[in-house]
Design a protein around this motif. Sequence first.
Motif, PDB file in Angstrom:
ATOM      1  N   LYS A 595     -37.062 -16.797  18.609  1.00 48.87           N
ATOM      2  CA  LYS A 595     -38.346 -16.925  19.292  1.00 48.87           C
ATOM      3  C   LYS A 595     -39.412 -16.070  18.624  1.00 48.87           C
ATOM      4  N   MET A 596     -39.027 -14.841  18.206  1.00 49.13           N
ATOM      5  CA  MET A 596     -39.986 -13.965  17.536  1.00 49.13           C
ATOM      6  C   MET A 596     -40.441 -14.570  16.211  1.00 49.13           C
ATOM      7  N   GLU A 597     -39.488 -15.168  15.478  1.00 47.82           N
ATOM      8  CA  GLU A 597     -39.881 -15.818  14.227  1.00 47.82           C
ATOM      9  C   GLU A 597     -40.852 -16.968  14.482  1.00 47.82           C
ATOM     10  N   ASP A 598     -40.582 -17.742  15.549  1.00 47.09           N
ATOM     11  CA  ASP A 598     -41.503 -18.827  15.884  1.00 47.09           C
ATOM     12  C   ASP A 598     -42.889 -18.278  16.220  1.00 47.09           C
ATOM     13  N   ILE A 599     -42.911 -17.176  16.981  1.00 47.27           N
ATOM     14  CA  ILE A 599     -44.198 -16.589  17.375  1.00 47.27           C
ATOM     15  C   ILE A 599     -44.930 -16.051  16.156  1.00 47.27           C
ATOM     16  N   LYS A 600     -44.162 -15.402  15.222  1.00 49.88           N
ATOM     17  CA  LYS A 600     -44.789 -14.913  13.996  1.00 49.88           C
ATOM     18  C   LYS A 600     -45.385 -16.065  13.188  1.00 49.88           C
ATOM     19  N   GLU A 601     -44.630 -17.162  13.118  1.00 52.48           N
ATOM     20  CA  GLU A 601     -45.163 -18.317  12.405  1.00 52.48           C
ATOM     21  C   GLU A 601     -46.423 -18.845  13.080  1.00 52.48           C
ATOM     22  N   VAL A 602     -46.410 -18.838  14.430  1.00 50.98           N
ATOM     23  CA  VAL A 602     -47.602 -19.282  15.161  1.00 50.98           C
ATOM     24  C   VAL A 602     -48.779 -18.376  14.852  1.00 50.98           C
ATOM     25  N   ASN A 603     -48.509 -17.035  14.846  1.00 51.38           N
ATOM     26  CA  ASN A 603     -49.588 -16.085  14.555  1.00 51.38           C
ATOM     27  C   ASN A 603     -50.123 -16.287  13.142  1.00 51.38           C
ATOM     28  N   LYS A 604     -49.190 -16.488  12.193  1.00 53.56           N
ATOM     29  CA  LYS A 604     -49.640 -16.739  10.825  1.00 53.56           C
ATOM     30  C   LYS A 604     -50.496 -17.995  10.744  1.00 53.56           C
ATOM     31  N   ALA A 605     -50.023 -19.038  11.465  1.00 57.65           N
ATOM     32  CA  ALA A 605     -50.781 -20.292  11.439  1.00 57.65           C
ATOM     33  C   ALA A 605     -52.148 -20.124  12.086  1.00 57.65           C
ATOM     34  N   LEU A 606     -52.204 -19.289  13.167  1.00 56.91           N
ATOM     35  CA  LEU A 606     -53.464 -19.121  13.862  1.00 56.91           C
ATOM     36  C   LEU A 606     -54.412 -18.195  13.115  1.00 56.91           C
ATOM     37  N   LYS A 607     -53.880 -17.150  12.479  1.00 59.39           N
ATOM     38  CA  LYS A 607     -54.732 -16.229  11.737  1.00 59.39           C
ATOM     39  C   LYS A 607     -55.361 -16.900  10.519  1.00 59.39           C
ATOM     40  N   GLY A 608     -54.682 -17.875   9.962  1.00 60.33           N
ATOM     41  CA  GLY A 608     -55.243 -18.579   8.803  1.00 60.33           C
ATOM     42  C   GLY A 608     -54.789 -17.966   7.505  1.00 60.33           C
ATOM     43  N   HIS A 609     -54.544 -18.826   6.545  1.00 56.86           N
ATOM     44  CA  HIS A 609     -54.112 -18.391   5.227  1.00 56.86           C
ATOM     45  C   HIS A 609     -55.308 -18.409   4.263  1.00 56.86           C
ATOM     46  N   THR A 610     -55.050 -17.910   3.107  1.00 53.03           N
ATOM     47  CA  THR A 610     -56.107 -17.895   2.085  1.00 53.03           C
ATOM     48  C   THR A 610     -56.386 -19.312   1.610  1.00 53.03           C
ATOM     49  N   TRP A 611     -57.674 -19.609   1.505  1.00 53.47           N
ATOM     50  CA  TRP A 611     -58.106 -20.948   1.089  1.00 53.47           C
ATOM     51  C   TRP A 611     -58.117 -20.985  -0.437  1.00 53.47           C
ATOM     52  N   LEU A 612     -57.176 -21.750  -1.004  1.00 54.84           N
ATOM     53  CA  LEU A 612     -57.086 -21.829  -2.455  1.00 54.84           C
ATOM     54  C   LEU A 612     -58.287 -22.582  -3.030  1.00 54.84           C
TER      55      LEU A 612
END
Length: 680
Positions: A595-612
């Motif tokens: 569940k924590m890994e899923d939440i971390k993935e959600v946070n990563k997805a929500l925070k946004g990644h670098t736009w190449l």
Amino acid sequence: KEEDFEIIDKKQLPDAAELRNEEKAKQEEGRWSAPILSLARKASENLALSYGSALKSASLVGLVSKPGSSDSPAKTSTRCHTMEERANLMNMMKLSIKILIQSALSLGRTLDSDFPPLQQFFVVLEHCLKHGLKVKKTFIGQNKSFFGPLELVEKLCPEASDIATSVKNLPELKTAVGRGRAWLYLALMQKKLADYLKVLLDHKHLLSEFYEPDALMMEEEGAVIVGLLVGLNVIDANLCLKGEDLDSQVGVIDFSLYLKETQDIDGKQDGGITAVLDQKHYVEELNRHLSCTVADLQNKIDCLEKTNSKLQEELAAATDRIGSLQEEQQQLKQQNELIRERSEKSVEVTKEDTKVELDTYKQSRQGLDEMYSDVWKQLKEEKKIRLELEKELELQIGMKTEMEIAMKLLEKDTHEKQDTLVALRQQLEEVKAINLQMFHKSQNAECSLQQKTEAISSFEGKTNEMMSSMKQMEERLQQAEKARQVAEERCNKMKQELAGRLDSCRQQMAQLDSKCSTLEKELKSEKEQRQTLQKELHQEKDATALLKTELQQMEGLKKELRKLQDEKQQLKKVREEQEQALQEMGLHLSQSKLKMEDIKEVNKALKGHTWLKDDEATHCKQCRKEFSISRRKHHCRNCGDIFCSTCSSNELALPSYPKPVRVCDNCHTLLLQQCSSNSS
């Protein structure tokens, strides 16, 4: 003072007629000069208004000299000059923030470092932070940098420690100005720039070390700018610090960005602000919800880790106790085996000793029987001799020759009897030695209880036989004494008749009396030996009692062994239960980790990644195929990477986009899983 742009004074402002003449003269130079002139006109009007308001406020506060005040005209001019600088900087900050938000809304609220309004915003912010900085003198020279106040944020707000460490770890930054610019970039990406500057303004006593009293950050204009910076939380900035040279950048304000028609701005202002506010509220609620869920999950993980550590400690203690009990059990088993081996060895030794003792006793008994038979034969022979002597005395009284022959025969018989007595004494000594050996061996035979009882019963039977044999010997001795008395009486009669001749017979009788006394002494010694044997029997009985007590102790040890075995079984059951509980806890922990890994993935997805950037990608990230004219590049709106059309054919509605947008296959599957988990 010492700013990169020129501050306009009211005295230097031209009249309206002069401005009109200049405009007519410069219309021929080109259309590009028209925006600059309009900007100058607006700036002049704003400066006039700000100058008037500043003079009024200064007169109210007491900065401007009144008629009767003692302030010099130089001080009042410098104060007015700083107030104008603060007003100009605040107005420029308002314009830069407004244009940045409008352009971000038109482009989708995700900005790169190459975006011109964003660059101009950082230039204006840098000028605001540099206003009124104190010059610090060092060994190298004078230092004037705005990175010093920003370093205080790490001490006042622990959340900013990540920014400070990342800025210090960048090897490309060599100057304090470059570090300050990188710090501002990271704070804007975290959407906490306004919060950090607000923390600094709340501690103005610390800022006084870096700024002058009339600096922008020390006055009310700083609080106004911090309030304006809150609106930038709507923007998502993807800024790359590795490829940029932040140390050598020149902060020059480009006024052409702010020269736009006011009508378009006023028409779009209301709709853009409402959309921005709605999206801001949505993002804030979503962030709060996620932070609450993350905090709850972290608390649950802490509780589970504590319970897991406690269970591990209890399991370690139980395993240690089980190991100690197993060691004690092995030691007890070894002791039992040693006791059994010793008892078996002692039983075998006692069996052999008893067999040897029985053989020796039988042999000694046979020797005694032979001795008693020899003595009995001798007594019979003496009786016969006495009868013969009587016959000889009756028949041949006067025959000395026959008497001498008879005396010689008697002397021979006496010598033979003496030899027999010596042999009997030797045999008695041998019997004593055998009895001593039996005594020593009986002391060694203290371990086997049953065999000792049998030996004791056999010894008692043998002692009874000895007693019966002793009684028979006493009866025989009494008979011999009676016969001796009869013989003495007869001898007395013979003495009366033949006094002279019977002296030799009297001597023989005296010798016989001495022999009888020796026999009596031997009988007494045998009685003493019988008493010693009885004492030995009592000692053996005591030894049997001791053996019985040892057997009782062995039974107690067996009971204790049974108890220990029962405790071992109970501990095994407890260990199995604890292992089952640990397995269940491990399953719960694995589920919570997932569940924590899923939440971390959600946070990563929500925070946004670098736009190449388009120039950085030459191959598709998923299928690794090279881009060409037929195979075009497409950005994933969730992770920011570049894919081909086949690998990014899916579309989903994201929180940052109102309509469904293009998403890669991996993000599509992850977002669907998150939606399903949230719905469940």
